[in-house]
Design an enzyme around this catalytic site. Structure first.
Site, PDB file in Angstrom:
ATOM      1  CB  SER A 103      -0.911   0.000   1.226  1.00  0.00           C
ATOM      2  OG  SER A 103      -0.135  -0.040   2.406  1.00  0.00           O
ATOM      3  CE  LYS A 104       5.373   4.805  -0.290  1.00  0.00           C
ATOM      4  NZ  LYS A 104       6.517   3.935   0.014  1.00  0.00           N
TER       5      LYS A 104
END
Ligand code: NAD
Length: 414
Positions: A103-104
């Site tokens: 994720s980010k």
């Protein structure tokens, strides 16, 4: 051609997938993010004005477990960049065998112009906005560009206040007093040095006296330089955003670290004549470590690279066009998803410690980090030899095949 991180990730994945027998529907799943949340939220500034901020959180792929990835505060961060960085986290976690998806997150803001109290209010409100998709078994943020252990403490506190209990496992990269892991600060640089040593061993070369240039003297670059020096290499060129420093007799690393601690940039180190920062990239050295940011080695400058080995401390420093040029020149490139995975490996250990309420000695952390990286390097090296391909394509194949295998057992719901 305009630089696009998403195009770069897609090209790298497509190249790797072409060497595999992964079913078409899995290829399609891996092309898009599982979840992308965009938030717009108001924050009261110190002068009483109310400003609106735009932020994102992308969970690229959740097949292997809860998603893991940093939060970036930057004026130029955008949706496309966040998706690409979340995809890289997915391949990185899969490659080094962590039980995580990737994720980010990001908030468009300029931390240089914000006070600490404004940053705290932005962080707490952003956390509240993305709260429905956060959690120690859902998505676990960490620091990235312009966010720090303090930012992680604010996220953890906000999450805990809303839940009504203290939840240290919801973030990693926390201050040590809150359960941050020993060895986390040095982990990425330590990892870069370990994979460099493994590559050298496999090439039958010695690091003793090998010359090294490091672009970017921040967390990753400075620790990589210190660890490589400990292994016998000679650091002859370093740069940061302010300047470049070159001395083929070897640079005084401890003095440079002190200079950064005192003055925040290398331009204030007066004992060596400085040079334009990009000169550092083009030195005739054995090893080049780009450890600053993406898009540094491109079609227009790849020919000027004289290093025999490039070890990517940063995420995405080499474009696919530059990769081809380096490959033709016989340069060995250790790709980012392997070279800088030390950080997320120790973040995983921090999460395990938080969930189990234990704190491990630094020795234990370093041993586990080393074992994981050495095993991952061996898998990538073997795949590259078997198929006569670059280490980058081999690393992507190992990562994507793991995710595809997990899909083959999990099947499709409903
Ligand atoms: P940092 O902010 O501590 O350091 C970045 C350094 O790069 C600074 O010295 C800055 O002055 C320098 N820099 C910026 N632009 C430059 C340029 N054009 N030329 C030369 N130097 C330049 O950041 P960091 O945590 O060391 O991260 C560096 C890279 O490594 C990023 O790509 C990041 O995503 C990646 N990375 C970091 C970690 C981690 O644990 N910190 C883990 C994996 C990947």
């Amino acid at each position: 051609m305009e630089f696009s991180l998403t195009r770069m990730v897609q090209q790298q994945v497509e190249k790797a997938v072409s060497y595999t027998t992964i079913p078409e529907h899995i290829r399609r799943i891996l092309k898009c993010p599982n979840l992308l949340l965009e938030v717009n939220f108001p924050v009261r500034m110190d002068d009483g004005q109310i400003k609106c901020f735009n932020g994102f959180r992308c969970q690229y792929n959740r097949a292997l477990g809860p998603t893991k990835g940093g939060v970036r505060y930057h004026p130029q961060v955008n949706k496309e960049e966040v998706i690409a960085l979340a995809a890289w986290m997915t391949w990185k976690c899969a490659l080094v065998d962590l039980p995580y998806g990737g994720s980010k997150g990001g908030v468009i803001c300029d931390p240089m112009t914000l006070s600490e109290t404004e940053l705290e209010r932005i962080t707490r409100r952003y956390t509240t906005e993305i709260m429905p998709i956060l959690g120690p078994h859902i998505d676990i943020p960490a620091p990235d560009v312009f966010t720090t252990s303090k930012t992680m403490a604010w996220i953890m506190d906000t999450f805990s206040m809303i839940k009504g209990y203290t939840e240290p496992a919801v973030v990693t990269g926390k201050p040590e007093v809150l359960g941050g892991s020993l060895g986390r600060k040095q982990a990425t640089g330590r990892g870069v040095s370990i994979v460099t040593r493994e590559l050298y061993q496999n090439l039958g070369k010695s690091l003793q006296g090998a010359t090294v240039a490091v672009q970017g003297f921040g967390n990753v670059g400075s620790h990589t330089a210190l660890f490589l020096e400990e292994m016998g290499a000679k650091i002859v060129a370093v740069s940061d955003s302010s300047t470049g420093l070159i001395d083929y007799d070897g640079l005084p690393l401890n003095e440079l670290v002190e200079c950064i601690e005192k003055h925040a940039c290398l331009a204030n180190y007066g004992k060596i004549k400085s040079c334009p920062r990009d000169e550092v990239l083009y030195q005739d050295v054995d090893i080049l470590v780009p450890a600053a940011m993406e898009n540094q080695i491109r079609q227009d400058n790849a020919d000027k690279i004289r290093a025999k080995t490039v070890v990517e401390g940063a995420n995405g420093p080499t474009t696919p066009e530059a990769d081809e040029i380096l490959e033709k020149k016989g340069v060995h490139v250790v790709p980012d998803i392997l070279a800088n995975a030390g950080g997320v490996i120790v973040s995983h250990l921090e999460w395990v410690q938080a969930l189990s309420g234990l704190q491990w000695e630094e020795d234990e952390i370093n041993k586990r980090l080393e074992r994981k990286l050495v095993t991952s390097f061996e898998k990538v090296w073997k795949k590259a030899q078997e198929k006569n391909i670059s280490l980058r394509t081999a690393a992507y194949i190992v990562a994507i095949e793991r995710i595809a295998e997990v899909y083959s057992y999990r099947g499709l719901f409903p």
